[in-house]
Design a protein around this motif. Structure first.
Motif, PDB file in Angstrom:
ATOM      1  N   THR A 116       0.779  -1.085   0.071  1.00 40.43           N
ATOM      2  CA  THR A 116       0.152   0.157   0.112  1.00 40.43           C
ATOM      3  C   THR A 116       0.857   1.147   0.038  1.00 40.43           C
ATOM      4  N   LEU A 117       2.230   1.031   0.185  1.00 44.80           N
ATOM      5  CA  LEU A 117       3.016   2.530   0.296  1.00 44.80           C
ATOM      6  C   LEU A 117       3.230   2.985  -1.242  1.00 44.80           C
ATOM      7  N   ARG A 118       3.205   4.226  -1.225  1.00 44.59           N
ATOM      8  CA  ARG A 118       3.602   4.983  -2.449  1.00 44.59           C
ATOM      9  C   ARG A 118       4.262   6.201  -2.030  1.00 44.59           C
ATOM     10  N   PRO A 119       4.961   6.794  -2.906  1.00 45.48           N
ATOM     11  CA  PRO A 119       5.625   8.253  -2.619  1.00 45.48           C
ATOM     12  C   PRO A 119       4.630   9.051  -2.837  1.00 45.48           C
ATOM     13  N   ILE A 120       4.607  10.339  -1.964  1.00 50.67           N
ATOM     14  CA  ILE A 120       3.720  11.405  -1.809  1.00 50.67           C
ATOM     15  C   ILE A 120       4.259  12.123  -3.004  1.00 50.67           C
ATOM     16  N   MET A 121       3.754  12.405  -3.931  1.00 49.35           N
ATOM     17  CA  MET A 121       4.173  13.227  -5.372  1.00 49.35           C
ATOM     18  C   MET A 121       3.947  14.514  -4.999  1.00 49.35           C
ATOM     19  N   SER A 122       3.520  15.109  -4.099  1.00 49.72           N
ATOM     20  CA  SER A 122       3.213  16.608  -3.701  1.00 49.72           C
ATOM     21  C   SER A 122       4.714  16.762  -2.985  1.00 49.72           C
ATOM     22  N   ASP A 123       5.551  15.957  -2.478  1.00 48.03           N
ATOM     23  CA  ASP A 123       6.716  16.202  -1.848  1.00 48.03           C
ATOM     24  C   ASP A 123       7.862  15.681  -2.620  1.00 48.03           C
ATOM     25  N   LEU A 124       7.649  15.507  -3.680  1.00 46.82           N
ATOM     26  CA  LEU A 124       8.587  14.913  -5.008  1.00 46.82           C
ATOM     27  C   LEU A 124       9.817  16.095  -4.912  1.00 46.82           C
ATOM     28  N   LEU A 125       9.282  17.240  -5.614  1.00 43.96           N
ATOM     29  CA  LEU A 125      10.174  18.436  -5.807  1.00 43.96           C
ATOM     30  C   LEU A 125      10.793  19.074  -4.648  1.00 43.96           C
ATOM     31  N   THR A 126      10.348  18.973  -3.278  1.00 44.73           N
ATOM     32  CA  THR A 126      10.646  19.517  -2.294  1.00 44.73           C
ATOM     33  C   THR A 126      12.083  18.415  -1.718  1.00 44.73           C
ATOM     34  N   SER A 127      11.722  17.111  -1.936  1.00 44.63           N
ATOM     35  CA  SER A 127      12.640  16.177  -1.371  1.00 44.63           C
ATOM     36  C   SER A 127      13.990  16.264  -2.572  1.00 44.63           C
ATOM     37  N   ILE A 128      13.870  16.396  -3.768  1.00 43.26           N
ATOM     38  CA  ILE A 128      15.022  16.474  -4.602  1.00 43.26           C
ATOM     39  C   ILE A 128      15.527  17.638  -4.217  1.00 43.26           C
ATOM     40  N   GLN A 129      14.848  18.895  -4.035  1.00 38.91           N
ATOM     41  CA  GLN A 129      15.667  20.143  -3.799  1.00 38.91           C
ATOM     42  C   GLN A 129      16.553  20.023  -2.356  1.00 38.91           C
ATOM     43  N   GLU A 130      15.938  19.152  -1.482  1.00 39.82           N
ATOM     44  CA  GLU A 130      16.490  19.274  -0.138  1.00 39.82           C
ATOM     45  C   GLU A 130      17.344  17.701  -0.118  1.00 39.82           C
ATOM     46  N   GLU A 131      17.574  16.965  -1.157  1.00 43.32           N
ATOM     47  CA  GLU A 131      18.211  15.978  -1.247  1.00 43.32           C
ATOM     48  C   GLU A 131      18.020  15.027  -0.160  1.00 43.32           C
ATOM     49  N   ARG A 132      16.920  14.393  -0.089  1.00 43.29           N
ATOM     50  CA  ARG A 132      16.230  13.629   0.867  1.00 43.29           C
ATOM     51  C   ARG A 132      15.207  12.618   0.268  1.00 43.29           C
ATOM     52  N   PRO A 133      15.232  11.476   0.855  1.00 45.66           N
ATOM     53  CA  PRO A 133      14.090  10.705   0.226  1.00 45.66           C
ATOM     54  C   PRO A 133      12.656  11.014   0.312  1.00 45.66           C
ATOM     55  N   VAL A 134      12.028  10.958  -0.649  1.00 41.36           N
ATOM     56  CA  VAL A 134      10.533  11.648  -0.664  1.00 41.36           C
ATOM     57  C   VAL A 134       9.836  10.677   0.366  1.00 41.36           C
TER      58      VAL A 134
END
Length: 109
Positions: free
Chosen positions: A82-100
């Motif tokens: 049931t786990l999925r990445p939270i797509m609204s967090d994707l850009l921020t996670s890339i900018q912060e260089e951390r897992p989504v």
């Protein structure tokens, strides 16, 4: 904006969860291969995969994946499927260089 140039480094074979299925008993679809959810992020400068930003069920610390495999999350123990990445967090996670961030699609499980 940078453009994507090919070829990209392919994701590691052990990142993806793939299983062969046969639906002949259910439908006339015949055999097919299921590829489960994954998120692969590339560095546009190098065309290389960024491992820290890449996710699949296999990155969740389990070696065996089946329909009842459970994993720990900040929200508690949930079914892996049931786990999925939270797509609204994707850009921020890339900018912060951390897992989504991840979330279960079925919070009641």
């Amino acid at each position: 904006a940078e453009s994507l140039s090919l070829p990209l480094t392919p994701p590691p074979a052990d990142l993806l969860v793939m299983k062969d299925h046969d639906l002949d008993d259910f439908q006339d679809a015949g055999p097919y291969q299921v590829v489960q959810p994954a998120l692969v992020v590339y560095n546009l400068s190098t065309n290389a995969l960024i491992p820290e930003l890449t996710w699949s069920w296999k990155t969740m610390g389990t070696t065996e994946v089946d329909w009842d495999t459970r994993v720990e999350t900040p929200e508690g123990r949930v079914q892996l499927v049931t786990l999925r990445p939270i797509m609204s967090d994707l850009l921020t996670s890339i900018q912060e260089e951390r897992p989504v961030k991840l979330a279960s699609t079925h919070s009641q499980w």
